[in-house]
Design an enzyme around this catalytic site. Sequence first.
Site, short mmCIF file in Angstrom:
data_model
loop_
_atom_site.label_atom_id
_atom_site.label_comp_id
_atom_site.label_asym_id
_atom_site.label_seq_id
_atom_site.Cartn_x
_atom_site.Cartn_y
_atom_site.Cartn_z
N TYR A 147 -21.00 30.16 7.42
CA TYR A 147 -22.04 29.14 7.13
C TYR A 147 -21.16 27.89 7.37
O TYR A 147 -19.94 27.88 7.22
CB TYR A 147 -22.79 29.42 5.59
CG TYR A 147 -21.86 29.35 4.37
CD1 TYR A 147 -21.13 28.40 4.19
CD2 TYR A 147 -21.80 30.68 3.78
CE1 TYR A 147 -20.40 28.45 2.85
CE2 TYR A 147 -20.77 30.77 2.61
CZ TYR A 147 -20.40 29.56 2.08
OH TYR A 147 -19.73 29.70 0.90
N CYS A 148 -22.16 26.86 7.91
CA CYS A 148 -21.53 25.66 7.90
C CYS A 148 -20.24 25.79 8.63
O CYS A 148 -19.05 25.27 8.59
CB CYS A 148 -21.11 24.81 6.61
SG CYS A 148 -20.88 22.73 6.90
N PRO A 149 -20.24 26.23 9.93
CA PRO A 149 -19.26 26.31 10.82
C PRO A 149 -18.75 24.88 11.50
O PRO A 149 -19.70 23.96 11.51
CB PRO A 149 -19.76 27.30 12.13
CG PRO A 149 -21.19 26.92 12.03
CD PRO A 149 -21.39 26.76 10.71
N LYS A 160 -12.72 33.20 6.82
CA LYS A 160 -13.05 31.90 6.53
C LYS A 160 -13.04 31.73 4.95
O LYS A 160 -13.70 32.31 4.14
CB LYS A 160 -14.47 31.00 7.01
CG LYS A 160 -14.45 29.70 6.51
CD LYS A 160 -15.68 29.01 7.27
CE LYS A 160 -16.18 27.61 6.81
NZ LYS A 160 -17.22 27.02 7.49
#
Length: 280
Positions: A147-149, A160
């Site tokens: 998420y939110c790359p 991550k």
Amino acid sequence: MNELHPLLKPETYRFIDQSNLGPGFSALQSFAMDDALSISVGERMSPATARLWVHHDTIVLGIPDARLPYIKQAIQHLKSNGYNVIVRNSGGLAVVLDDGVLNLSLIFPDSKQVNIHDGYEAMVSFIRQLFSDLTNGIEAYEITQSYCPGTYDLSINGKKFAGISQRRVKNGSAVQIYLDVSGSGAERAALLKRFYELGKRDEETRFSYPDIDPSVMASLNELLGTNLSVADVRDRILMKLHELSGHLVTHALEGDEIDWFHKRFEQMIKRNEKALDNLE
């Protein structure tokens, strides 16, 4: 050996710890705080500043998230799982905050003269230094199915544990990172995977939302086999800041900073009312 970025070596650091204010501390206040501090640091009224913050059970959306075709149903899903929902004023997409996630803002002056990538590189350098006794395997590149790359995702062995954003206000810049310290990174990712499934469905959208794979996200404890707490990482940060500058001050907002905070807080409230209008 990770070389220390020059931005990280001011003569003085101001340290503001808001990591233990409890569930009543709103993320809207956090983003307003960073804006106020960015103005102050940019005007040289304050030295470079490090601020720690924790928010309990909060989903921070990016502006594009609020434009999902079925955003109302997606937000209802988050709220039914006990999460508050806000829209932030810095870049990026949705992230999960809870009591196992520590946020750090490093606020630097001279944003108009310093390349935006330097702010990101400084934060990467700081985090590598912070955990150098535990690992030399922290990498910075986009984890596309997180998420939110973003380009400055931090990972170990492809998983991550942190993401970085940056907001520039006048002549100051706030480089913000969330650190998944404890808990399950995959469970946090699964929550947002379902958010996007409900919010997008099969609709075509102009914006490309992430196709989240929960297995590519983990907490530091999961990755390092440690038992770190948010308080442990807070202490590491405090010691590292003292090591880098040799001089720490800890005063809270004062004078014009208080006025700037209240003005930015009101702006955040209005922004959220507009972005999330009729979604209750």
